[in-house]
Enzyme design. Structure first.
Site, PDB file in Angstrom:
ATOM      1  N   LYS A 286     -11.485 -24.727  -0.169  1.00 42.90           N
ATOM      2  CA  LYS A 286     -11.929 -25.735  -1.129  1.00 42.90           C
ATOM      3  C   LYS A 286     -13.437 -25.913  -1.020  1.00 42.90           C
ATOM      4  CE  LYS A 286      -7.809 -26.721  -2.609  1.00 42.90           C
ATOM      5  NZ  LYS A 286      -7.410 -26.310  -3.965  1.00 42.90           N
ATOM      6  N   ASP A 287     -14.019 -26.499  -2.061  1.00 37.86           N
ATOM      7  CA  ASP A 287     -15.448 -26.769  -2.031  1.00 37.86           C
ATOM      8  C   ASP A 287     -15.767 -27.726  -0.897  1.00 37.86           C
ATOM      9  OD1 ASP A 287     -16.144 -25.228  -4.291  1.00 37.86           O
ATOM     10  OD2 ASP A 287     -15.434 -26.824  -5.610  1.00 37.86           O
ATOM     11  N   LYS A 288     -16.842 -27.410  -0.169  1.00 38.70           N
ATOM     12  CA  LYS A 288     -17.213 -28.242   0.973  1.00 38.70           C
ATOM     13  C   LYS A 288     -17.692 -29.626   0.510  1.00 38.70           C
ATOM     14  CE  LYS A 288     -20.296 -28.381   4.963  1.00 38.70           C
ATOM     15  NZ  LYS A 288     -21.367 -27.685   5.704  1.00 38.70           N
ATOM     16  N   ARG A 289     -18.492 -29.653  -0.557  1.00 38.10           N
ATOM     17  CA  ARG A 289     -19.037 -30.921  -1.041  1.00 38.10           C
ATOM     18  C   ARG A 289     -18.166 -31.421  -2.193  1.00 38.10           C
ATOM     19  NH1 ARG A 289     -23.047 -27.549   0.491  1.00 38.10           N
ATOM     20  NH2 ARG A 289     -24.605 -28.333   1.949  1.00 38.10           N
ATOM     21  N   SER A 290     -17.032 -31.984  -1.830  1.00 38.93           N
ATOM     22  CA  SER A 290     -16.094 -32.485  -2.835  1.00 38.93           C
ATOM     23  C   SER A 290     -15.100 -33.410  -2.155  1.00 38.93           C
ATOM     24  CB  SER A 290     -15.337 -31.323  -3.492  1.00 38.93           C
ATOM     25  OG  SER A 290     -14.443 -30.732  -2.565  1.00 38.93           O
TER      26      SER A 290
END
Length: 478
Positions: free
Chosen positions: A15-19
């Site tokens: 998954k996206d790290k910044r989310s």
């Protein structure tokens, strides 16, 4: 906390790290009660919705992601322009580029390292990984400069952050085998070291996709294009997803992410992906549309388009000193001819696409609910009902004057009429009582959509905003 190995956990994709993200995870031989107890200790993570399954999740099984993205402080000449742009994205889709995450965000793009590996330039590849980088944090930059000037491996390792996985692996290998650059590269966890080669595949694909659009446009199928055979219509998306992960890798490269050594070779092998070349008969029959066009990620089991776009692959690779069919060295792992290859749609339409325009004043007010917000709200509602049952509710006396009550009724009635008559997707966000009222009203666009695995939401946003996603552009913004 659980005393179990990382390999006991299974997941279908990253998954996206910044989310704020939600995903299913499997763990071997653990009790739900023990996992639930972790919620009191974990920071920034919550676990729940437990159930027992027969098989673990493995990388490559992910079929898609659901995104909710809010674009704040939108500036446009009219709101109609924003509405038209959002509608066009849902109807027409976007060029299915690999996103910036695929190539890293540092001044040394990962496909540069991948190209060096494919050329067999081991020392150059190691230098690109270890050397100081422009724009990096001063602490990390100083450590890199220290090693380059002193060659002090032990001292550098003591200071090097643990999230720099590739750098630590290389230096640890140099302690045992000084000067063995190929061995040092092979010491990098497989998932990460293969990403360098995969990023070069992605670089070639992106370039070919740009040339395809530039030469033939957005709405015509031409002779020599590649498509999946219609007979395999039901299987093509899953097959493509697995093939892309097997050789193209669905993982995202980040400069500061820790990647476990999960072997891509352990994934199920996918065979018999039937692809055909468009001919004149297909054009006359209008059997295929622009949405069917695919382009290959280079490998040994793919075909190239039989038009100008196929030649572009070979010309660009040759310019980089790389052959798509032969290897100049004996390390099979860093050779395109040893990779299977894959196919990827040139154009992608978001599924279950929804959007709405929001008006807000307070920038601290969230404009989208996360899954955890919904769960917390549900829990609060359940607790409130239990509390109501446990105590007697006393009638509340309204001490206001009749005039005040009448004013409130008029305001409420007007608000209801606005809500009923608003069909354009515009919503006024309710502000908290302590919100700053001096701020001007701003516009936000909230998007919700689903994309297949290995498709990038950032590329959908790129199409919507018509802005560049290059590293240089984003550094200029910051």
């Amino acid at each position: 906390m659980l005393g179990t190995k990382p390999r006991s956990f299974g997941f279908a994709g990253t998954k996206d790290k910044r989310s704020v993200s939600t995903q299913r995870v499997t763990v071997f031989k653990q009790r739900a009660s023990r996992l639930a107890a972790l919620n009191d200790k974990l920071i920034g993570i919550k676990v729940g919705n437990f159930c027992h399954v027969n098989d673990p999740l493995v990388l490559g099984q992910l079929q898609g992601n659901r995104f909710t993205i809010t674009l704040r402080s939108i500036i446009a000449e009219t709101e109609d322009i924003v509405r038209a742009s959002a509608t066009a994205l849902g109807e027409n889709g976007f060029i299915n580029y690999f996103g910036l995450q695929r190539f890293g965000s540092s001044s040394v793009p990962t496909h540069f390292i991948g190209a060096a590996l494919l050329r067999g330039e081991w020392k150059a590849a190691v230098s690109m990984i270890l050397d100081p980088r422009e724009g990096e944090k001063d602490v990390t930059k100083n450590i890199r400069e220290y090693y380059k000037e002193s060659s002090d491996i032990e001292g550098t390792l003591r200071r090097l952050p643990r999230y720099l996985v590739a750098e630590r692996a290389i230096l640890n290998c140099f302690q045992r085998n000084p000067g063995n650059y190929l061995q040092a590269l092979l010491a990098i966890p497989r998932t990460l070291r293969m990403m360098y080669v995969h990023s070069y595949q992605s670089y070639l694909w992106n370039h070919a996709a740009s040339m395809r659009v530039q030469k033939y446009g957005y709405n015509q199928v031409v002779v020599g294009d590649l498509v999946y055979c219609k007979e395999q219509e039901t299987d093509k998306e899953m097959t493509s997803s697995l093939l892309e992960f097997e050789d193209g890798s669905d993982n995202v490269i980040s400069d500061d992410i820790h990647l476990e050594d999960t072997s891509i070779a352990d994934l199920p092998e996918v065979r018999n992906t039937s692809v055909k070349v468009i001919n004149e008969e297909d054009i006359d029959a209008e059997k295929y549309t622009i949405d069917d066009i695919i382009l290959p990620l280079p490998g040994s089991r793919i075909s190239y388009p039989l038009n100008d776009i196929g030649k572009i692959y070979h010309d660009l690779a040759k310019k980089d000193g790389i052959s798509l069919t032969e290897s100049v060295h004996n390390s099979k792992e860093f050779s395109l001819s040893n990779l299977t290859g894959a196919y990827r749609k040139v154009f992608q339409k978001p599924k279950d696409f929804e959007w709405e325009l929001l008006k807000y004043r307070d920038t601290n007010v969230p404009l989208a609910e996360t899954d955890w917000d919904k769960i917390a709200k549900s829990c609060d509602a359940i607790n409130a009902r239990e509390s109501d049952k446990a105590k007697q509710i006393k009638p509340q006396i309204d001490c206001r004057s009749e005039t005040d009550k009448h004013d409130d009724e008029i305001k409420l009635s007007a608000g209801n009429e606005d809500a009923k008559g608003n069909k354009g997707g515009d919503i006024q966000i309710e502000e908290p009582l302590n919100a700053t009222k001096t701020q001007e009203s701003q516009m936000a666009l909230k998007l919700s959509f689903t994309l297949p695995s290995s498709c990038y939401a950032t590329m959908a946003i790129r199409e919507l905003l018509k802005t560049s996603t290059s590293v240089a552009f984003h550094k200029a913004l910051s």
